[in-house]
Write a protein that holds these residues in place. Structure first.
Motif, mmCIF file in Angstrom:
data_model
loop_
_atom_site.group_PDB
_atom_site.id
_atom_site.type_symbol
_atom_site.label_atom_id
_atom_site.label_comp_id
_atom_site.label_asym_id
_atom_site.label_seq_id
_atom_site.Cartn_x
_atom_site.Cartn_y
_atom_site.Cartn_z
ATOM 1 N N THR A 27 0.924 -1.246 -0.045
ATOM 2 C CA THR A 27 -0.478 0.056 0.342
ATOM 3 C C THR A 27 0.797 1.187 -0.030
ATOM 4 O OG1 THR A 27 -1.839 -1.129 1.145
ATOM 5 C CG2 THR A 27 -1.816 0.886 0.975
ATOM 6 N N VAL A 28 1.888 1.453 1.103
ATOM 7 C CA VAL A 28 2.647 2.039 0.911
ATOM 8 C C VAL A 28 3.351 2.897 -0.574
ATOM 9 C CG1 VAL A 28 5.027 3.298 2.528
ATOM 10 C CG2 VAL A 28 3.073 2.174 3.493
ATOM 11 N N LEU A 29 3.931 1.701 -0.872
ATOM 12 C CA LEU A 29 4.659 2.120 -2.015
ATOM 13 C C LEU A 29 3.923 2.393 -3.359
ATOM 14 C CD1 LEU A 29 7.409 -1.263 -2.592
ATOM 15 C CD2 LEU A 29 7.984 1.355 -1.535
ATOM 16 N N GLY A 30 3.257 2.122 -3.349
ATOM 17 C CA GLY A 30 1.878 2.127 -4.590
ATOM 18 C C GLY A 30 1.187 3.753 -3.811
ATOM 19 N N LEU A 31 0.826 4.089 -3.142
ATOM 20 C CA LEU A 31 0.808 5.246 -2.234
ATOM 21 C C LEU A 31 1.922 6.269 -2.673
ATOM 22 C CD1 LEU A 31 -0.540 6.085 1.170
ATOM 23 C CD2 LEU A 31 -1.664 6.804 -1.046
ATOM 24 N N LEU A 32 3.175 5.829 -2.592
ATOM 25 C CA LEU A 32 4.301 6.903 -3.058
ATOM 26 C C LEU A 32 4.874 7.180 -4.816
ATOM 27 C CD1 LEU A 32 7.229 5.518 -0.248
ATOM 28 C CD2 LEU A 32 5.982 8.168 -0.263
ATOM 29 N N THR A 33 4.394 5.654 -5.537
ATOM 30 C CA THR A 33 4.892 5.503 -6.660
ATOM 31 C C THR A 33 3.862 6.773 -7.656
ATOM 32 O OG1 THR A 33 5.216 3.707 -6.661
ATOM 33 C CG2 THR A 33 4.559 4.272 -8.528
ATOM 34 N N GLY A 34 2.438 6.506 -6.386
ATOM 35 C CA GLY A 34 1.079 7.440 -7.262
ATOM 36 C C GLY A 34 1.938 9.295 -7.149
ATOM 37 N N ILE A 35 2.705 9.523 -6.650
ATOM 38 C CA ILE A 35 2.544 10.788 -6.281
ATOM 39 C C ILE A 35 3.952 11.360 -6.271
ATOM 40 C CG2 ILE A 35 3.787 12.240 -4.119
ATOM 41 C CD1 ILE A 35 2.188 10.851 -1.833
ATOM 42 N N LEU A 36 4.923 10.752 -6.599
ATOM 43 C CA LEU A 36 5.804 11.085 -7.715
ATOM 44 C C LEU A 36 5.241 10.761 -8.979
ATOM 45 C CD1 LEU A 36 8.605 8.584 -5.745
ATOM 46 C CD2 LEU A 36 8.332 10.975 -6.071
ATOM 47 N N GLU A 37 5.089 10.371 -9.127
ATOM 48 C CA GLU A 37 4.398 9.980 -10.623
ATOM 49 C C GLU A 37 3.093 10.999 -10.711
ATOM 50 O OE1 GLU A 37 2.267 5.985 -11.763
ATOM 51 O OE2 GLU A 37 3.804 5.316 -11.720
ATOM 52 N N THR A 38 1.989 11.454 -10.082
ATOM 53 C CA THR A 38 1.757 12.422 -10.268
ATOM 54 C C THR A 38 2.062 14.223 -10.226
ATOM 55 O OG1 THR A 38 -0.592 11.453 -8.768
ATOM 56 C CG2 THR A 38 -0.930 13.851 -9.196
ATOM 57 N N VAL A 39 3.453 14.233 -9.082
ATOM 58 C CA VAL A 39 4.223 15.370 -10.013
ATOM 59 C C VAL A 39 5.110 15.826 -10.733
ATOM 60 C CG1 VAL A 39 5.734 16.814 -8.643
ATOM 61 C CG2 VAL A 39 4.298 15.183 -7.416
ATOM 62 N N TRP A 40 5.087 14.778 -11.409
ATOM 63 C CA TRP A 40 6.144 13.981 -12.885
ATOM 64 C C TRP A 40 5.028 14.070 -13.296
ATOM 65 C CZ3 TRP A 40 11.130 13.733 -13.910
ATOM 66 C CH2 TRP A 40 12.020 13.575 -15.098
ATOM 67 N N ASP A 41 3.818 14.010 -14.143
ATOM 68 C CA ASP A 41 3.283 14.057 -15.025
ATOM 69 C C ASP A 41 2.352 15.773 -15.403
ATOM 70 O OD1 ASP A 41 3.583 11.348 -15.627
ATOM 71 O OD2 ASP A 41 1.548 10.579 -15.056
ATOM 72 N N LYS A 42 1.408 15.704 -13.837
ATOM 73 C CA LYS A 42 1.175 17.164 -13.841
ATOM 74 C C LYS A 42 2.737 19.095 -15.002
ATOM 75 C CE LYS A 42 0.720 20.366 -10.691
ATOM 76 N NZ LYS A 42 0.475 21.304 -9.253
ATOM 77 N N HIS A 43 3.985 18.128 -14.204
ATOM 78 C CA HIS A 43 4.971 19.325 -14.102
ATOM 79 C C HIS A 43 5.274 18.738 -16.216
ATOM 80 C CE1 HIS A 43 4.261 20.118 -10.649
ATOM 81 N NE2 HIS A 43 4.746 21.392 -10.778
ATOM 82 N N SER A 44 5.163 17.611 -16.174
ATOM 83 C CA SER A 44 5.734 17.256 -17.499
ATOM 84 C C SER A 44 4.850 18.323 -18.690
ATOM 85 C CB SER A 44 5.978 15.564 -17.888
ATOM 86 O OG SER A 44 6.726 15.307 -16.869
ATOM 87 N N VAL A 45 3.684 17.963 -18.536
ATOM 88 C CA VAL A 45 2.621 18.443 -19.258
ATOM 89 C C VAL A 45 2.677 19.856 -19.788
ATOM 90 C CG1 VAL A 45 -0.342 18.932 -19.876
ATOM 91 C CG2 VAL A 45 0.975 16.870 -18.968
ATOM 92 N N THR A 46 3.184 20.723 -18.437
ATOM 93 C CA THR A 46 2.912 21.907 -18.451
ATOM 94 C C THR A 46 4.134 22.845 -18.764
ATOM 95 O OG1 THR A 46 3.533 22.015 -16.131
ATOM 96 C CG2 THR A 46 1.348 22.371 -16.697
ATOM 97 N N ALA A 47 5.420 21.938 -19.463
ATOM 98 C CA ALA A 47 6.545 22.403 -19.185
ATOM 99 C C ALA A 47 6.929 22.768 -20.529
ATOM 100 C CB ALA A 47 7.589 21.300 -19.437
ATOM 101 N N ALA A 48 7.415 23.531 -21.341
ATOM 102 C CA ALA A 48 6.947 23.896 -22.668
ATOM 103 C C ALA A 48 8.099 22.733 -23.126
ATOM 104 C CB ALA A 48 7.939 26.396 -22.418
ATOM 105 N N THR A 49 7.921 22.832 -24.318
ATOM 106 C CA THR A 49 8.812 22.143 -25.096
ATOM 107 C C THR A 49 10.115 22.865 -25.837
ATOM 108 O OG1 THR A 49 6.967 21.295 -26.757
ATOM 109 C CG2 THR A 49 8.837 20.699 -27.264
#
Length: 1134
Positions: free
Chosen positions: A192-214
């Motif tokens: 459960t814990v590893l799933g939560l931590l994975t989710g946190i890191l992925e969410t941050v990465w995906d969120k900022h990857s989308v908004t990052a300028a090319t």
């Protein structure tokens, strides 16, 4: 309420004053009293924290103050309450505390200073450690909820990390059962814990990857070339890792750093399993890229504000934390089969990063790129590479999709562009590990040797060439001049460490590729030798002697660099000597002969033109350089002494003149240097070479060489000035060995022993002339010579004679006979002088050293009567009063005297046969009645180690002095029940051993435990009736108490094994009698707890289970005592 508030304000004021730099200790004591009065007027401050009711006032303080000192003190009271007094706290109070503290944390976590917040988190986790899940069922659920709520995610992650730290590997204040329960509870939550931590890191990465300028096309956009496609079989993986790194806001970076810290700690203790998903690994590697993102760091510095710079540092820190996670996984040697594919993927992704940071392009050289990266990130990356090579290379090398040679190419670039010396040293360590792996692989699969070497040959040759370049000023002057060559650290300077590590790599490559290594090294050596040998043409005669006519600053600098390089290369050539001997002697003879001939030429050249005494334009630089080159050429030649010895054997069969010329020329180079006018460094190198020629090579004709005769004459000439002590000892050793050591490959009747014996007697007579003349003075009422002069003669003579004996002790009987014949008079003089100097501990020390060496090497030659005379003299001289004077009043020198005396007795008691058995009663009496009473209660370890070694040797080598066993008795009884003799002495010795286990000296404890275990292994000590019936369980009791008191924690494993070996003699008695009796005698625990301890000690009889039960007993006994100490007086225990 008003009273509480007034107390708080006064407390704040006083505690602020208490921690102020200017507050005196006296004032602090006054404040401590006032603080206590404000809180509990009837109690002292020290006792305040021990009051169970104190928590209410502290809870008010926490919710009402913003004073850091008061908050920290209040939390310390809570911590003390929970960890030491929790059992005695009423249930209602516990419920209130469990409810109030989390609420307080939730309400104030954003405004509290970080260290107060973290302390409050730890206090709550401490409650969970005691009460979860039985009384605090929502402890972990609350943490998960905090993590899942965006507002409290950081707080939840801090709680999670603290929980991992405190519950996964708890301290000893819990029972073993509770520790096991906590670990199981945590493991149930891992997925459960590893799933939560994975989710946190992925969410941050995906969120900022989308908004990052090319970004614009990068100059490194070609990184997904052939090498990358080799490393990453999946094109999608390569594409994924080539995505631009997003720019994170401060809050996101903070959350990600907390999540990565949690992961790193979790990975330190959870097993490798499917819970660690590919998705999680990929995400971690995304964040590892932050460490090698120069672009982001540059943007932060270009934008200029301090906030941007901090952001850049934080981004680098994310990379460091991600690499910490990766390294935690890498450090696990036990890898389940199902996890190996994950490992391969991790290696592929990490080596993508390695390629990225070693990519050469127009914008950056590799070195400048590495310089711009965070130093901690480079350290973590280097740690990863070390773990990969040392732990996983043998596992991964077999995978066809992992390109090991390409990896070595990247490692090569990474190594030789390191921005710091420490980084370079660490990388050389990795290459050493790789070379060791390759060597052991070839040795285990000799049939595949050529295939393995062909695969790696190019990489190894490249490595060798670059390492050699790195130790030369010609190629690496700027970096080498930064190295410190004066300050010693672990007996070597920074420069010496640099050179030694480099030469180890060169030597290991030489072992694998001897021909390539030699053909690479020798031409470089030749180039520098030409410069050195060409100096003769620049030597001119001046009024004060000879001068080197090179004065231009640039020329002097180039000469300095060339000489430094030559010195290093000479050491390299010497280091390779071992690869020309043994089975490969004939195959590599030509190369070795070329090297040795060059070395002989260089040493002779240096001695003939006396470069060590020449004047130079820069004497502080060039003169030490010239001396060092000369000394290193002698040392390199000495390294080939074993090759010369093998050549000597061949030459004996072939009678070659070439070998004779080599040795004669070498002696021509050595002899002029054996002089008081030569610098010590050069003199000692010459002496060591002479010793090697005399001891290792041993040519028959050595004594007839005129240069050797010259050395004999100089040393035996009474009017000649004596060399420095170390050199004098070495030269005398060499001359003695020339006469004493048998010549190789010659039968006994051709050894010329009669002539050599006469010559050796003459040599020793000359060396001991002044010493032997002291004999009459020793007994005369008035000394003709001042005491100090006498001491000098004794020191100079005995140091030489002792060295001669020590170096002959392992040789043939004939050599030792001749040696003792020559020394006989000096030995008798020493015995006659000994009583006269018994109160001069420095002289006694040297005399006993000499006698100790005699006993070890020449006791057979000395004969029984004279040996008995020596022993009796010593026993008579070392009375109890003399021993007490030496040990108690003469400091370390006096103790050394007694230790040497005991060492001599150790040699005596080990002697086989019956010759010295009559001395055993006197020796044991001396130990137990005279020495032991003096040292037994002294805290100092002096003399104790030697005394107990003597007692051990006495028992080990004279077992039948105590236990007599006959063959008839063995046959009649089936087993030998020995007849006991000298029982009081045996019991006294065993009691002394037992007493030593009660003393704090861990080294003595370890030594004596080893001695007992050895006696049991060899002589079945624990099985003997006297030990079994009267001592066995006393020893077990002492060892258990040592474990309980944690006084020798470093020896837990050894103590556990010893207890098992003792208990195994009588398991029934241990379980039925000793264990209940031991528990009954334990204070601080009640009857019920004793019963639980007894029940939990399973009746296992195998070593691992038994020792585990012992450590469980010790842990739980300590835990129960801690619990009981925390209960209020008068508590009724159920």
């Amino acid at each position: 309420m008003a009273s509480e508030e007034a107390s708080l304000r006064a407390l704040e004021s006083l505690m602020t004053e208490f921690f102020h730099d200017c507050t005196t200790n006296e004032r602090k004591r006054e404040i401590a009293f006032f603080c206590c009065y404000l809180t509990f007027p009837e109690e002292l401050l020290d006792n305040f924290a021990q009051q169970i009711g104190a928590w209410r006032l502290c809870l008010y303080f926490l919710s009402s103050t913003r004073n850091d000192y008061v908050m920290m003190y209040s939390l310390t009271v809570f911590e003390n309450l929970i960890n030491k007094m929790w059992l005695g706290v009423p249930s209602q109070d516990k419920m209130e505390i469990r409810s109030c503290l989390p609420k307080l944390l939730l309400a104030h976590h954003k405004t509290l200073p970080y260290f107060i917040r973290n302390k409050l988190c730890k206090v709550i986790v401490d409650i969970g450690r005691q009460d979860w899940p039985m009384f605090y069922h929502d402890f972990f659920t609350n943490i998960l909820q905090l993590i899942q709520s965006p507002v409290t995610t950081p707080l939840g992650l801090i709680m999670l990390k603290t929980t991992s730290e405190e519950l996964a590997c708890p301290r000893e204040d819990l029972s073993v059962a509770r520790k096991e329960e906590l670990r199981k509870l945590l493991l149930d939550q891992v997925q459960t814990v590893l799933g939560l931590l994975t989710g946190i890191l992925e969410t941050v990465w995906d969120k900022h990857s989308v908004t990052a300028a090319t970004p614009p096309p990068s100059p490194t956009s070609g990184e997904s070339g052939d090498l990358l496609s080799n490393l990453l079989q999946s094109p999608s993986s390569a594409k994924l890792l080539n995505q631009p790194i997003p720019i994170l806001d401060a809050e996101s970076e903070y959350i990600c750093s907390l999540a990565l810290e949690c992961l790193a700690h979790l990975f330190s203790w959870i097993p490798l399993s499917a819970s660690i998903t590919p998705s999680l690994l990929t995400t971690i590697f995304h964040f590892a890229r932050f460490g090698c993102d120069i672009r982001a760091r540059k943007m932060a510095s270009v934008n200029g504000s301090s906030q941007n710079c901090v952001l850049g540092q934080e981004r680098g820190r994310l990379g460091v934390l991600a690499m910490s996670c990766i390294n935690e996984l890498m450090s696990k040697n036990c890898v389940p089969m199902e996890f190996e594919e994950y490992l391969l993927r991790m290696f592929q992704q990490t080596f993508y990063l390695l390629q990225k940071i070693t990519k050469d392009n127009n914008a950056h050289t590799v070195k400048s790129r590495l310089e711009e990266l965070d130093e901690s990130y480079i350290e973590k990356f280097t740690d990863f590479l070390r773990l990969f090579v040392s732990v996983h290379l043998r596992r991964i090398e077999s995978y066809s999709q992992f390109p090991v040679v390409e990896f070595l190419t990247l490692l090569f670039k990474y190594t030789f562009h390191q921005p710091t010396h420490e980084g370079y040293f660490s990388c050389l360590d990795i290459w050493t590990l790789f070379l060791d792996y390759l060597t052991s692989k070839i040795k285990s699969r000799l049939g595949d040797k050529e295939a393995v070497l062909n695969r790696y040959e190019d990489a190894l040759v490249l490595l060798l060439t670059e390492v050699l370049n790195r130790i030369q000023f010609r190629y690496n002057q700027a970096q080498l001049e930064e190295l410190d060559d004066e300050t010693l650290d672990d007996d070597q300077t920074e420069w010496q460490r640099y050179l030694r590590q480099s030469l180890e790599v060169v030597a290991k490559v030489m072992e694998l590729l001897p021909t390539h290594a030699f053909s690479t090294l020798f031409p470089v050596l030749q180039d520098n030798l030409e410069v050195y040998l060409g100096l003769q043409q620049f030597i001119v005669t001046s009024g004060s002697g000879h001068r080197l006519n090179i004065t231009a600053e640039n020329d002097c600098r180039r000469l300095h660099c060339s000489l430094r390089d030559l010195s290093s290369l000479l050491q390299a050539v010497g280091r390779l000597a071992e690869y020309f001997i043994g089975d490969v002697f004939a195959a590599r003879f030509s190369d070795a002969l070329t090297v040795v001939e060059r070395l002989v030429k260089v040493t002779l050249y240096g001695s003939q033109i006396k470069l060590y005494n020449i004047e130079t334009a820069v004497p502080s630089v060039l003169k030490p350089d010239l001396i060092d080159v000369h000394a290193q050429s002698l040392a390199a030649l000495q390294a080939y002494s074993h090759w010369l010895a093998q050549y000597c054997s061949e030459a004996h069969r072939q009678n070659t003149q070439q070998f004779v010329t080599l040795i004669s020329t070498t002696m021509d180079a050595v002899t002029p240097l054996i002089s008081t006018k030569v610098q010590d460094k050069l003199l000692l190198s010459a002496c060591h070479l002479l010793v090697s020629l005399a001891t290792t090579v041993r040519p028959v004709f050595l004594i007839s060489i005129p240069a050797v005769q010259k050395v004999f004459n100089r040393i035996t000439d009474a009017s000649a000035q004596r060399l420095v002590d170390k050199a004098q000892v070495l030269v005398c050793r060499a001359l003695s060995n020339i006469l004493l050591l048998p010549w190789p490959n010659l039968p006994e009747n051709e050894q010329q022993w009669p002539v050599r014996s006469i010559n050796h007697a003459s040599l020793i007579s000359a060396l001991s002339r002044d010493y032997r003349n002291l004999k009459p003075n020793a007994v005369a009422p008035q000394r003709k010579m001042p005491l100090d002069d006498t001491k000098v003669i004794i020191h100079q003579t005995l140091s030489v004679l002792e060295d001669i004996v020590e170096n002959i002790s392992g040789e043939s009987t004939k050599s030792r006979q001749i040696c003792y014949q020559s020394l006989q008079e000096s030995v008798q003089v020493s015995l006659a002088l000994f009583p006269a100097f018994i109160h001069q501990s420095d002289v006694t020390d040297e005399m006993l050293s000499f006698f100790l060496t005699l006993f070890r090497g020449l006791r057979v030659q000395m004969g029984v009567p004279f040996t008995e005379q020596i022993i009796q003299t010593f026993l008579n001289m070392f009375t109890r009063e003399q021993l007490a004077e030496s040990i108690l009043h003469e400091g370390s020198t006096g103790c050394r005297v007694v230790e040497k005396f005991l060492k001599i007795l150790q040699v005596v008691v080990q002697e086989p046969g019956q010759v010295f058995k009559p001395f055993l009663p006197s020796i044991i009496s001396l130990c137990m009645e005279q020495v032991y009473p003096i040292i037994a209660e002294r805290p100092s370890p002096d003399v104790k180690a030697e005394l107990f070694e003597l007692l051990f040797r006495t028992l080990h080598h004279n077992w039948r002095y105590f236990f007599k066993s006959t063959v008839l008795a063995s046959v009649q009884r089936g087993i030998a029940e020995e007849q006991m003799e000298n029982e009081p002495q045996f019991s006294a010795i065993m009691q002394a051993f037992g007493q030593s286990f009660l003393q704090p000296d861990i080294h003595l404890f370890k030594q004596n435990l080893f001695y007992l275990e050895t006696l049991n292994t060899k002589q079945k000590l624990y099985h003997k009736k006297i030990f079994r019936t009267a001592m066995l369980f006393q020893f077990v009791n002492v060892l258990l108490q040592v474990l309980v008191h944690k006084s020798h924690d470093l020896l837990q494993e050894e103590i556990g094994i010893a207890i098992y070996n003792m208990a195994s003699v009588d398991f029934d008695g241990f379980f039925a009698a000793f264990l209940p009796e031991f528990l009954t005698s334990c204070d601080g625990v009640d009857a019920n707890q004793k019963n639980v301890l007894g029940r939990n000690f399973k009746m296992d009889r195998d070593l691992p289970s038994f020792t585990q039960n012992v450590h469980r007993l010790v842990n739980d006994l300590r835990y129960y005592r801690l619990c009981n100490d925390s209960l209020p007086p008068g508590t009724v225990k159920l």
